[in-house]
Motif scaffolding. Structure first.
Motif, PDB file in Angstrom:
ATOM      1  N   GLU A 122      41.034  58.632  52.194  1.00  0.00           N
ATOM      2  CA  GLU A 122      39.652  58.988  51.878  1.00  0.00           C
ATOM      3  C   GLU A 122      39.498  59.457  50.437  1.00  0.00           C
ATOM      4  O   GLU A 122      38.424  59.368  49.851  1.00  0.00           O
ATOM      5  N   ASP A 123      40.574  59.973  49.868  1.00  0.00           N
ATOM      6  CA  ASP A 123      40.535  60.477  48.489  1.00  0.00           C
ATOM      7  C   ASP A 123      40.675  59.368  47.457  1.00  0.00           C
ATOM      8  O   ASP A 123      40.584  59.614  46.266  1.00  0.00           O
ATOM      9  N   GLY A 124      40.944  58.169  47.916  1.00  0.00           N
ATOM     10  CA  GLY A 124      41.123  57.045  47.004  1.00  0.00           C
ATOM     11  C   GLY A 124      42.565  56.573  47.009  1.00  0.00           C
ATOM     12  O   GLY A 124      43.418  57.101  47.731  1.00  0.00           O
ATOM     13  N   PRO A 125      42.874  55.560  46.204  1.00  0.00           N
ATOM     14  CA  PRO A 125      44.234  55.021  46.195  1.00  0.00           C
ATOM     15  C   PRO A 125      45.220  55.959  45.481  1.00  0.00           C
ATOM     16  O   PRO A 125      44.895  56.551  44.463  1.00  0.00           O
ATOM     17  N   THR A 126      46.403  56.052  46.049  1.00  0.00           N
ATOM     18  CA  THR A 126      47.479  56.826  45.442  1.00  0.00           C
ATOM     19  C   THR A 126      48.670  55.900  45.245  1.00  0.00           C
ATOM     20  O   THR A 126      49.215  55.375  46.220  1.00  0.00           O
ATOM     21  N   PRO A 127      49.095  55.656  44.000  1.00  0.00           N
ATOM     22  CA  PRO A 127      50.236  54.757  43.795  1.00  0.00           C
ATOM     23  C   PRO A 127      51.528  55.361  44.350  1.00  0.00           C
ATOM     24  O   PRO A 127      51.791  56.540  44.182  1.00  0.00           O
ATOM     25  N   THR A 128      52.310  54.520  45.032  1.00  0.00           N
ATOM     26  CA  THR A 128      53.596  54.974  45.562  1.00  0.00           C
ATOM     27  C   THR A 128      54.747  54.568  44.652  1.00  0.00           C
ATOM     28  O   THR A 128      55.882  54.942  44.910  1.00  0.00           O
ATOM     29  N   ARG A 129      54.438  53.810  43.632  1.00  0.00           N
ATOM     30  CA  ARG A 129      55.452  53.331  42.706  1.00  0.00           C
ATOM     31  C   ARG A 129      54.803  53.165  41.339  1.00  0.00           C
ATOM     32  O   ARG A 129      53.657  52.759  41.232  1.00  0.00           O
ATOM     33  N   GLN A 130      55.553  53.473  40.296  1.00  0.00           N
ATOM     34  CA  GLN A 130      55.037  53.358  38.928  1.00  0.00           C
ATOM     35  C   GLN A 130      55.402  51.997  38.335  1.00  0.00           C
ATOM     36  O   GLN A 130      56.527  51.530  38.510  1.00  0.00           O
ATOM     37  N   PHE A 131      54.445  51.401  37.629  1.00  0.00           N
ATOM     38  CA  PHE A 131      54.659  50.125  36.947  1.00  0.00           C
ATOM     39  C   PHE A 131      54.339  50.316  35.478  1.00  0.00           C
ATOM     40  O   PHE A 131      53.190  50.284  35.074  1.00  0.00           O
ATOM     41  N   ARG A 132      55.365  50.530  34.687  1.00  0.00           N
ATOM     42  CA  ARG A 132      55.172  50.771  33.249  1.00  0.00           C
ATOM     43  C   ARG A 132      55.375  49.512  32.415  1.00  0.00           C
ATOM     44  O   ARG A 132      54.808  49.382  31.345  1.00  0.00           O
ATOM     45  N   THR A 133      56.211  48.613  32.880  1.00  0.00           N
ATOM     46  CA  THR A 133      56.533  47.406  32.120  1.00  0.00           C
ATOM     47  C   THR A 133      56.327  46.174  33.006  1.00  0.00           C
ATOM     48  O   THR A 133      56.284  46.295  34.237  1.00  0.00           O
ATOM     49  N   PRO A 134      56.253  44.998  32.412  1.00  0.00           N
ATOM     50  CA  PRO A 134      56.146  43.780  33.217  1.00  0.00           C
ATOM     51  C   PRO A 134      57.350  43.566  34.138  1.00  0.00           C
ATOM     52  O   PRO A 134      57.198  43.030  35.235  1.00  0.00           O
ATOM     53  N   SER A 135      58.523  43.987  33.709  1.00  0.00           N
ATOM     54  CA  SER A 135      59.692  43.806  34.584  1.00  0.00           C
ATOM     55  C   SER A 135      59.570  44.664  35.841  1.00  0.00           C
ATOM     56  O   SER A 135      60.073  44.283  36.902  1.00  0.00           O
ATOM     57  N   ASP A 136      58.894  45.815  35.775  1.00  0.00           N
ATOM     58  CA  ASP A 136      58.655  46.628  36.966  1.00  0.00           C
ATOM     59  C   ASP A 136      57.752  45.877  37.950  1.00  0.00           C
ATOM     60  O   ASP A 136      57.965  45.938  39.167  1.00  0.00           O
ATOM     61  N   VAL A 137      56.752  45.176  37.440  1.00  0.00           N
ATOM     62  CA  VAL A 137      55.850  44.402  38.296  1.00  0.00           C
ATOM     63  C   VAL A 137      56.604  43.250  38.938  1.00  0.00           C
ATOM     64  O   VAL A 137      56.472  42.999  40.153  1.00  0.00           O
ATOM     65  N   LEU A 138      57.423  42.538  38.181  1.00  0.00           N
ATOM     66  CA  LEU A 138      58.201  41.427  38.737  1.00  0.00           C
ATOM     67  C   LEU A 138      59.204  41.930  39.774  1.00  0.00           C
ATOM     68  O   LEU A 138      59.399  41.298  40.821  1.00  0.00           O
ATOM     69  N   ARG A 139      59.826  43.063  39.514  1.00  0.00           N
ATOM     70  CA  ARG A 139      60.759  43.654  40.471  1.00  0.00           C
ATOM     71  C   ARG A 139      60.025  44.030  41.758  1.00  0.00           C
ATOM     72  O   ARG A 139      60.525  43.811  42.869  1.00  0.00           O
ATOM     73  N   GLY A 140      58.827  44.573  41.628  1.00  0.00           N
ATOM     74  CA  GLY A 140      58.025  44.904  42.796  1.00  0.00           C
ATOM     75  C   GLY A 140      57.648  43.668  43.595  1.00  0.00           C
ATOM     76  O   GLY A 140      57.640  43.692  44.832  1.00  0.00           O
ATOM     77  N   ALA A 141      57.330  42.571  42.917  1.00  0.00           N
ATOM     78  CA  ALA A 141      56.995  41.319  43.612  1.00  0.00           C
ATOM     79  C   ALA A 141      58.195  40.801  44.391  1.00  0.00           C
ATOM     80  O   ALA A 141      58.064  40.352  45.539  1.00  0.00           O
ATOM     81  N   HIS A 142      59.375  40.867  43.797  1.00  0.00           N
ATOM     82  CA  HIS A 142      60.585  40.421  44.498  1.00  0.00           C
ATOM     83  C   HIS A 142      60.870  41.325  45.699  1.00  0.00           C
ATOM     84  O   HIS A 142      61.334  40.837  46.751  1.00  0.00           O
ATOM     85  N   ASP A 143      60.568  42.618  45.592  1.00  0.00           N
ATOM     86  CA  ASP A 143      60.747  43.531  46.728  1.00  0.00           C
ATOM     87  C   ASP A 143      59.787  43.202  47.863  1.00  0.00           C
ATOM     88  O   ASP A 143      60.160  43.284  49.041  1.00  0.00           O
ATOM     89  N   ILE A 144      58.561  42.835  47.544  1.00  0.00           N
ATOM     90  CA  ILE A 144      57.582  42.455  48.572  1.00  0.00           C
ATOM     91  C   ILE A 144      58.051  41.207  49.297  1.00  0.00           C
ATOM     92  O   ILE A 144      58.004  41.120  50.527  1.00  0.00           O
ATOM     93  N   VAL A 145      58.542  40.214  48.543  1.00  0.00           N
ATOM     94  CA  VAL A 145      59.028  38.971  49.161  1.00  0.00           C
ATOM     95  C   VAL A 145      60.222  39.270  50.061  1.00  0.00           C
ATOM     96  O   VAL A 145      60.322  38.732  51.168  1.00  0.00           O
ATOM     97  N   ALA A 146      61.120  40.152  49.618  1.00  0.00           N
ATOM     98  CA  ALA A 146      62.302  40.496  50.439  1.00  0.00           C
ATOM     99  C   ALA A 146      61.880  41.247  51.699  1.00  0.00           C
ATOM    100  O   ALA A 146      62.488  41.045  52.764  1.00  0.00           O
ATOM    101  N   ASP A 147      60.843  42.089  51.640  1.00  0.00           N
ATOM    102  CA  ASP A 147      60.377  42.802  52.824  1.00  0.00           C
ATOM    103  C   ASP A 147      59.744  41.876  53.852  1.00  0.00           C
ATOM    104  O   ASP A 147      59.808  42.143  55.045  1.00  0.00           O
ATOM    105  N   ARG A 148      59.149  40.800  53.402  1.00  0.00           N
ATOM    106  CA  ARG A 148      58.472  39.864  54.320  1.00  0.00           C
ATOM    107  C   ARG A 148      59.431  38.924  55.015  1.00  0.00           C
ATOM    108  O   ARG A 148      59.053  38.263  55.955  1.00  0.00           O
ATOM    109  N   LYS A 149      60.653  38.823  54.536  1.00  0.00           N
ATOM    110  CA  LYS A 149      61.621  37.918  55.181  1.00  0.00           C
ATOM    111  C   LYS A 149      62.290  38.562  56.350  1.00  0.00           C
ATOM    112  O   LYS A 149      62.329  39.644  56.640  1.00  0.00           O
TER     113      LYS A 149
END
Length: 149
Positions: A122-149
């Motif tokens: 209700e208070d709004g979105p709270t990030p659970t992970r920090q994304f400071r660089t593009p490699s952090d975003v790519l690493r997060g995408a690979h983690d999402i794909v690994a969680d779905r398998k």
């Protein structure tokens, strides 16, 4: 970020989008035909022009008087078009008046990853992970794909 880096990141993001259930059409941008919503801060890539009407400028433009003696103003504005060949994703949205909606594949991937790693309350979105660089975003995408398998 500049337009060249955006093009390279979009190329890396494109194969990850179908794995993250983004089924929009992928295509390559044409010169001055596709649009991006990213703010490009590298002034080397800003669009330049001359105008004799100083009241037409908005806040995101830089302007200065022309120094060549011909009068008018020289202005610079951030680009709204990606480089030719940048991989884009797009789809038609809307019901009564459908419109084409497009963005670079990097923008799409970044949005998916940031939304996935947020706790929504209700208070709004709270990030659970920090994304400071593009490699952090790519690493997060690979983690999402690994969680779905």
């Amino acid at each position: 970020m500049n337009l060249r880096i955006l093009k390279k990141l979009s190329k890396r993001a494109a194969p990850l989008l179908p794995l993250l259930d983004d089924k929009r059409k992928q295509f390559r941008a044409e010169r001055q035909d596709s649009y991006t919503g990213m703010i490009i801060r590298a002034r080397k890539h800003w669009e330049r022009g001359r105008s004799s009407h100083p009241d037409l400028f908005n806040d995101d433009m830089l302007k200065r008087p022309a120094r060549d003696g011909k009068g008018g103003w020289i202005y610079m504005t951030p680009p709204s078009h990606p480089l030719k060949g940048t991989i884009m994703v797009g789809a038609v949205s809307g019901y009564y008046e459908p419109e084409w909606d497009e963005q670079t594949s990097w923008e799409a991937l970044e949005c998916i990853v940031r939304d996935y790693f947020c706790d929504w309350s209700e208070d709004g979105p709270t990030p659970t992970r920090q994304f400071r660089t593009p490699s952090d975003v790519l690493r997060g995408a690979h983690d999402i794909v690994a969680d779905r398998k």
